[in-house]
Design an enzyme around this catalytic site. Structure first.
Site, mmCIF file in Angstrom:
data_model
loop_
_atom_site.group_PDB
_atom_site.id
_atom_site.type_symbol
_atom_site.label_atom_id
_atom_site.label_comp_id
_atom_site.label_asym_id
_atom_site.label_seq_id
_atom_site.Cartn_x
_atom_site.Cartn_y
_atom_site.Cartn_z
ATOM 1 N N LYS A 52 0.839 -1.206 0.000
ATOM 2 C CA LYS A 52 0.000 0.000 0.000
ATOM 3 C C LYS A 52 0.879 1.264 0.000
ATOM 4 C CE LYS A 52 -3.848 -2.377 2.261
ATOM 5 N NZ LYS A 52 -4.609 -2.646 3.501
ATOM 6 N N GLN A 96 -4.334 -1.617 9.844
ATOM 7 C CA GLN A 96 -4.325 -2.926 9.191
ATOM 8 C C GLN A 96 -4.885 -4.006 10.118
ATOM 9 O OE1 GLN A 96 -3.676 -3.342 5.992
ATOM 10 N NE2 GLN A 96 -3.855 -5.563 5.969
ATOM 11 N N ASP A 119 -10.812 3.058 4.623
ATOM 12 C CA ASP A 119 -11.161 1.638 4.566
ATOM 13 C C ASP A 119 -12.685 1.439 4.543
ATOM 14 O OD1 ASP A 119 -9.229 -0.339 4.321
ATOM 15 O OD2 ASP A 119 -8.611 -0.210 6.427
HETATM 16 N N1 GUN Z 1 -6.978 -6.853 6.318
HETATM 17 C C1 GUN Z 1 -7.452 -7.534 5.254
HETATM 18 N N2 GUN Z 1 -8.042 -6.698 4.382
HETATM 19 C C2 GUN Z 1 -7.942 -5.467 4.915
HETATM 20 C C3 GUN Z 1 -8.359 -4.183 4.470
HETATM 21 O O1 GUN Z 1 -8.981 -3.994 3.414
HETATM 22 N N3 GUN Z 1 -8.052 -3.144 5.287
HETATM 23 C C4 GUN Z 1 -7.409 -3.298 6.474
HETATM 24 N N4 GUN Z 1 -7.179 -2.215 7.210
HETATM 25 N N5 GUN Z 1 -7.013 -4.479 6.909
HETATM 26 C C5 GUN Z 1 -7.275 -5.554 6.132
#
Ligand code: GUN
Length: 292
Positions: A52, A96, A119
């Site tokens: 990311k 995350q 998110d």
């Molecule tokens: N863990 C798995 N997918 C995601 C996501 O889209 N965002 C976040 N913050 N954690 C994740």
């Protein structure tokens, strides 16, 4: 059979975003800035977060990575969130998941300012999504909508079967695809671990979204001819022939299901790359909303 190429589509979207960032910069506007918080040493999570951050650099965003140790307390994490919430330079941020067991995930997600919640996990934003109001749509469902749109997969009046009821994918996907929207107007059946006669249901599906996390669960005898299959699964299985020591498997037995499908996503290279592109899109949106 047409491969729904998430890698290429995500690259196209990132190019569009990069162009928009250049426009913002040329017009003296603020550069979008995404922050990510990661707690602990989960290998997959570190890989995703690094991807990311790298994607931010590629499109010209600023990025900040905040790493807390596995032992960090809930209070420490809440403190980091409070700082990010008031930092005017940060347009959006993510925490995350998954978090270590001693931290209450719901409490953490609720602490994020909904206007910076790129998110789309805050209850305010989930509520807006469910009401079809402008908000941040979570990256994975948003990426799937975008893939279906760009490949002109018809959803209106189609029977979509969603496998899995997670808050991140299955639940929002079933809501979005049933809504009155460009990629929507579908008749949706949501299946989960307690569903009876699953095969009878999947055999009726025009489109299947598989998001259950069981490698190669969906087999060819469970789908009809000309189906569209979206594979959200991404499980690491040990493979000593690989340098990394593992390979990635989706929820779909790709080789056999692809023979019956009109459209299908590969793993890797399908939904995965799209999620990062859509996170960037949400961050751009957050920046434009906050700064005009
Ligand atoms: N863990 C798995 N997918 C995601 C996501 O889209 N965002 C976040 N913050 N954690 C994740």
């Amino acid at each position: 059979m047409i491969l729904l190429d998430g890698k290429k589509t995500a690259a196209d979207i990132k190019e569009e975003i990069a162009l928009e960032v250049r426009n913002l910069k040329d017009n003296g506007k603020k550069t979008p800035h995404l922050a990510a918080v990661i707690v602990g040493n989960n290998g997959a999570s570190i890989t995703y977060v690094n991807a990311k951050v790298k994607a931010c650099e590629r499109v010209g965003f600023e990025s900040t990575l905040i790493r807390l140790t596995e032992e960090a307390s809930e209070e420490e994490l809440l403190n980091e969130i409070a700082i990010l919430n008031i930092d005017k330079d940060i347009d959006g941020f993510i925490v995350q998941l998954p978090l270590p067991k001693h931290i209450d995930e719901q409490k953490i997600l609720m602490a994020v300012d909904p206007n910076k919640d790129v998110d789309g996990f805050h209850p305010t934003n989930v509520g807006k999504m469910a009401l079809n109001l402008p908000t941040f749509i979570s990256a994975t469902p948003y990426g799937i909508l975008e893939l279906l749109e760009r490949y002109h997969v018809e959803t209106s009046g189609k029977h979509v079967v969603v496998l899995g009821r997670s808050h991140i994918v299955g639940s929002p996907m079933s809501i979005l695809l049933s809504q009155k929207r460009k990629v929507g107007n579908a008749t949706v059946t949501m299946c989960h671990s307690r569903t009876k006669n699953l095969k009878e249901i999947t055999l009726q599906a025009d489109i299947i979204i598989a998001a259950i996390g069981i490698p190669e669960f969906l087999k060819a005898d469970m789908v009809k001819e000309n189906v569209t299959v979206i594979d959200v699964g991404i499980t690491r299985v040990g493979d000593s022939s690989k340098k990394s020591g593992y390979r990635l498997l989706g929820d779909v037995a790709f080789e056999e299901v692809a023979k019956k499908a009109d459209f299908i996503t590969p793993v890797p290279g399908g939904v995965g790359p799209m999620t990062i592109a859509m996170l960037l899109k949400n961050t751009l949106l957050a920046c434009e909303r906050a700064n005009g």
